[in-house]
Design an enzyme around this catalytic site. Structure first.
Site, PDB file in Angstrom:
ATOM      1  N   ARG A  42      21.388 -32.324  84.457  1.00  0.00           N
ATOM      2  CA  ARG A  42      22.613 -32.643  83.503  1.00  0.00           C
ATOM      3  C   ARG A  42      23.416 -32.719  84.418  1.00  0.00           C
ATOM      4  O   ARG A  42      23.996 -31.487  85.081  1.00  0.00           O
ATOM      5  CB  ARG A  42      22.039 -31.233  82.131  1.00  0.00           C
ATOM      6  CG  ARG A  42      21.264 -31.649  81.497  1.00  0.00           C
ATOM      7  CD  ARG A  42      20.706 -30.593  80.521  1.00  0.00           C
ATOM      8  NE  ARG A  42      20.098 -30.924  79.716  1.00  0.00           N
ATOM      9  CZ  ARG A  42      18.792 -30.016  79.088  1.00  0.00           C
ATOM     10  NH1 ARG A  42      18.922 -28.607  79.455  1.00  0.00           N
ATOM     11  NH2 ARG A  42      18.068 -29.921  78.332  1.00  0.00           N
ATOM     12  N   ASN A  77      15.829 -37.950  69.997  1.00  0.00           N
ATOM     13  CA  ASN A  77      16.808 -37.922  70.943  1.00  0.00           C
ATOM     14  C   ASN A  77      16.574 -36.554  71.474  1.00  0.00           C
ATOM     15  O   ASN A  77      17.410 -36.176  72.827  1.00  0.00           O
ATOM     16  CB  ASN A  77      18.709 -38.690  70.562  1.00  0.00           C
ATOM     17  CG  ASN A  77      18.489 -37.877  69.456  1.00  0.00           C
ATOM     18  OD1 ASN A  77      18.051 -37.381  68.252  1.00  0.00           O
ATOM     19  ND2 ASN A  77      19.992 -38.376  69.198  1.00  0.00           N
ATOM     20  N   HIS A 133      13.447 -29.768  71.854  1.00  0.00           N
ATOM     21  CA  HIS A 133      13.767 -28.820  72.128  1.00  0.00           C
ATOM     22  C   HIS A 133      12.427 -27.938  72.831  1.00  0.00           C
ATOM     23  O   HIS A 133      10.767 -28.247  72.118  1.00  0.00           O
ATOM     24  CB  HIS A 133      13.214 -27.920  70.787  1.00  0.00           C
ATOM     25  CG  HIS A 133      14.555 -27.804  69.473  1.00  0.00           C
ATOM     26  ND1 HIS A 133      14.719 -27.473  68.230  1.00  0.00           N
ATOM     27  CD2 HIS A 133      15.986 -28.539  70.523  1.00  0.00           C
ATOM     28  CE1 HIS A 133      15.522 -27.779  68.411  1.00  0.00           C
ATOM     29  NE2 HIS A 133      16.690 -28.159  69.184  1.00  0.00           N
ATOM     30  N   LYS A 180      19.197 -24.045  71.575  1.00  0.00           N
ATOM     31  CA  LYS A 180      19.125 -23.516  69.712  1.00  0.00           C
ATOM     32  C   LYS A 180      17.430 -23.574  69.837  1.00  0.00           C
ATOM     33  O   LYS A 180      17.388 -22.735  68.877  1.00  0.00           O
ATOM     34  CB  LYS A 180      19.622 -25.393  68.801  1.00  0.00           C
ATOM     35  CG  LYS A 180      21.036 -25.400  69.206  1.00  0.00           C
ATOM     36  CD  LYS A 180      20.996 -26.595  68.415  1.00  0.00           C
ATOM     37  CE  LYS A 180      21.030 -27.594  69.188  1.00  0.00           C
ATOM     38  NZ  LYS A 180      21.808 -28.424  70.540  1.00  0.00           N
TER      39      LYS A 180
HETATM   40  P1  IMP Z   1      21.756 -41.191  71.182  1.00  0.00           P
HETATM   41  O1  IMP Z   1      22.002 -39.915  70.069  1.00  0.00           O
HETATM   42  O2  IMP Z   1      20.489 -41.324  72.482  1.00  0.00           O
HETATM   43  O3  IMP Z   1      22.691 -42.430  70.788  1.00  0.00           O
HETATM   44  O4  IMP Z   1      22.735 -40.265  72.884  1.00  0.00           O
HETATM   45  C1  IMP Z   1      24.623 -40.318  72.555  1.00  0.00           C
HETATM   46  C2  IMP Z   1      24.953 -39.684  73.495  1.00  0.00           C
HETATM   47  O5  IMP Z   1      24.166 -37.774  73.131  1.00  0.00           O
HETATM   48  C3  IMP Z   1      24.276 -40.035  75.067  1.00  0.00           C
HETATM   49  O6  IMP Z   1      25.414 -39.130  75.793  1.00  0.00           O
HETATM   50  C4  IMP Z   1      23.445 -38.572  75.439  1.00  0.00           C
HETATM   51  O7  IMP Z   1      23.259 -37.341  75.864  1.00  0.00           O
HETATM   52  C5  IMP Z   1      23.997 -37.658  74.063  1.00  0.00           C
HETATM   53  N1  IMP Z   1      22.764 -36.694  73.776  1.00  0.00           N
HETATM   54  C6  IMP Z   1      21.781 -37.392  72.711  1.00  0.00           C
HETATM   55  N2  IMP Z   1      20.838 -36.190  72.155  1.00  0.00           N
HETATM   56  C7  IMP Z   1      21.377 -35.283  72.854  1.00  0.00           C
HETATM   57  C8  IMP Z   1      20.895 -33.880  73.010  1.00  0.00           C
HETATM   58  O8  IMP Z   1      19.185 -33.374  72.307  1.00  0.00           O
HETATM   59  N3  IMP Z   1      21.069 -32.674  74.093  1.00  0.00           N
HETATM   60  C9  IMP Z   1      21.785 -33.499  74.699  1.00  0.00           C
HETATM   61  N4  IMP Z   1      22.671 -34.494  74.885  1.00  0.00           N
HETATM   62  C10 IMP Z   1      22.066 -35.229  73.848  1.00  0.00           C
END
Ligand code: IMP
Length: 430
Positions: free
Chosen positions: A304, A38, A41, A16
């Site tokens: 990943r 979380n 980019h 993105k």
């Molecule tokens: P959290 O957002 O840290 O609570 O994670 C919850 C889920 O969302 C997990 O499976 C993370 O790996 C996934 N996740 C969070 N942010 C991203 C991102 O930017 N890209 C891909 N997966 C994400």
């Protein structure tokens, strides 16, 4: 009213950032509306790499207003650090504006995220451990602290003192973790407050004014539709709304103000964290794509999980976000494969469906139905027109668009800003 929302149509990491970066060049304002650090980019501009976790990608353009909306979970230490790193790289950050209503990620949120994940053992979500879930929990429990609370030192300390009693009890008695003192949190947080104060603004007013004045406003989604708290693969999701509607609730604009929604679709699928993944590849092809695509998390560094493109899933994203445009990324990454598979249906109890199921158990039981495509070869990084792509790549892209019933506006052929074929430009009304 050119308000364009960009969302990830899969599980995040669709690329993105670069689509947003391309659109940001024409935008008067770029907005983050959900998630927090979380997200990650990576932008490569003039050979310089910038990793952004919180600040909208538009920050690399000098006159662009960059807004962190109230739907964002904001870690002030991370934001200050990001501002410092951008300044050190010669980037002017004076265009940043922060909503006073954004919720703060507190150190106890991060600790609780870790403790909860560890306690879940094999059932862990695989979160980024940045405190996202616990921060949104407090928001909805109406016990969160917001940017506005940080700006009044006495008020902040008194609220923090009250809240810490409960948080420390939870940390110590339930999880056996290390408690916090008020000062060890208040001292750095009140320092951050002074750094961030000049950026705090009435972002709802700013954004609505910009849209009403006919300016180009870009809403930059984080994560992906399948990680949405309501529509994603619950509970293996994040705690916010990565669907396009999240832009309305997370930035304070009405749905009638959104003119286009661009869904970013990676030419294959990836996912970090746990949860079912129907088209996952556990073989050499998956390893090869991971290596070719440098598929390791920007935020966590985790490898990943990789799989074939799943169009049943992307069709669901078309529905839940109302996609009007597709940006297909990583066509270059797949160059070198002889054959490719694309999931075009799920077999459930002997019947093939295109409907995305509700519930993990149901998703875990589907059998992907594949359509095979010829692969393409060679270096695509210099391609600037759709017609110059290898015929097999053209067929692949045309099929995606036809299956989804959504036109393709962008095709990513390499990591650099200019390595993107623009078929239609949403800001130009094309
Ligand atoms: P959290 O957002 O840290 O609570 O994670 C919850 C889920 O969302 C997990 O499976 C993370 O790996 C996934 N996740 C969070 N942010 C991203 C991102 O930017 N890209 C891909 N997966 C994400």
């Amino acid at each position: 009213m050119p308000a364009v929302v960009v969302v990830g149509a899969q599980w995040g990491d669709e690329g993105k950032g670069r689509v947003v970066d391309f659109l940001a060049e024409q935008a008067d304002a770029v907005v983050r509306y959900q998630g927090g650090n979380n997200a990650g980019h990576t932008l490569i501009v003039d050979g310089k790499t910038f990793k952004l976790h919180l600040i909208p990608s538009g920050i690399l353009y000098p006159d662009t207003l960059c807004v962190i909306g109230h739907g964002v979970a904001l870690d002030p230490g991370v934001l200050v650090d990001e501002l410092d790193r951008l300044a050190a790289g010669g980037v002017d950050t004076s265009g940043l504006r922060i909503s006073a209503a954004a919720h703060l990620i507190m150190p106890y949120h991060i600790r609780l995220d870790e403790l909860e994940e560890d306690q879940k053992g094999p059932n862990k979500i695989g979160t980024t451990r940045k405190g996202i879930g616990p921060c949104y929990m407090d928001k909805f429990a109406r016990t969160g602290l917001r940017v506005v609370d940080l700006l009044d030192a006495d008020h902040f300390k008194s609220r923090l003192t009250q809240l810490l009693e409960q948080k420390n009890a939870l940390i110590e008695r339930v999880y056996g973790g290390q408690p916090f003192t008020v000062d060890e949190i208040a001292e750095p947080y009140l320092r951050y407050a002074e750094r961030l104060r000049p950026y705090v603004a009435n972002t709802v007013e700013l954004l609505n004014e910009a849209i009403d004045a006919g300016q180009n406003v870009l809403f930059e989604g984080a994560q992906g539709n399948l990680l949405d708290i309501d529509f994603g693969t619950y509970p293996y999701v994040t705690s916010s709304h990565p669907v396009a509607g999240g832009a309305c609730v997370g930035a304070g604009i009405g749905p009638t103000k959104v003119s286009r929604v661009v869904g970013v679709v990676k030419a294959y699928t990836s996912r970090v964290g746990e949860g079912p993944f129907p088209t996952e590849l556990h073989d050499e092809t998956g390893d090869w794509i991971r290596e070719q695509g440098h598929e390791f998390g920007t935020t966590t560094g985790r490898p990943r999980r990789i799989g074939w493109l799943d169009l049943v899933m992307v069709r669901y994203a078309v529905q839940i976000s109302g996609l009007t445009d597709l940006a297909i990324t990583r066509i270059d990454t797949l160059a070198g494969l002889d054959k490719l598979q694309v999931c075009v249906g799920y077999k459930v109890n002997g019947e093939v469906t295109r409907a995305f199921p509700v519930g993990l158990a149901a998703l875990g039981q589907v059998e992907p139905v594949y359509k095979e495509f010829a692969g393409w070869q060679g270096d695509l990084s210099g391609v600037t027109r759709f017609e110059e792509l290898p015929e097999a790549a053209q067929t692949y892209i045309a099929f995606i668009s036809e299956y989804l019933g959504v036109p393709v506006s962008f095709i990513g052929v390499g990591p650099q800003r200019e390595q993107c074929i623009v078929v239609r430009n949403p800001f130009a009304g094309e």
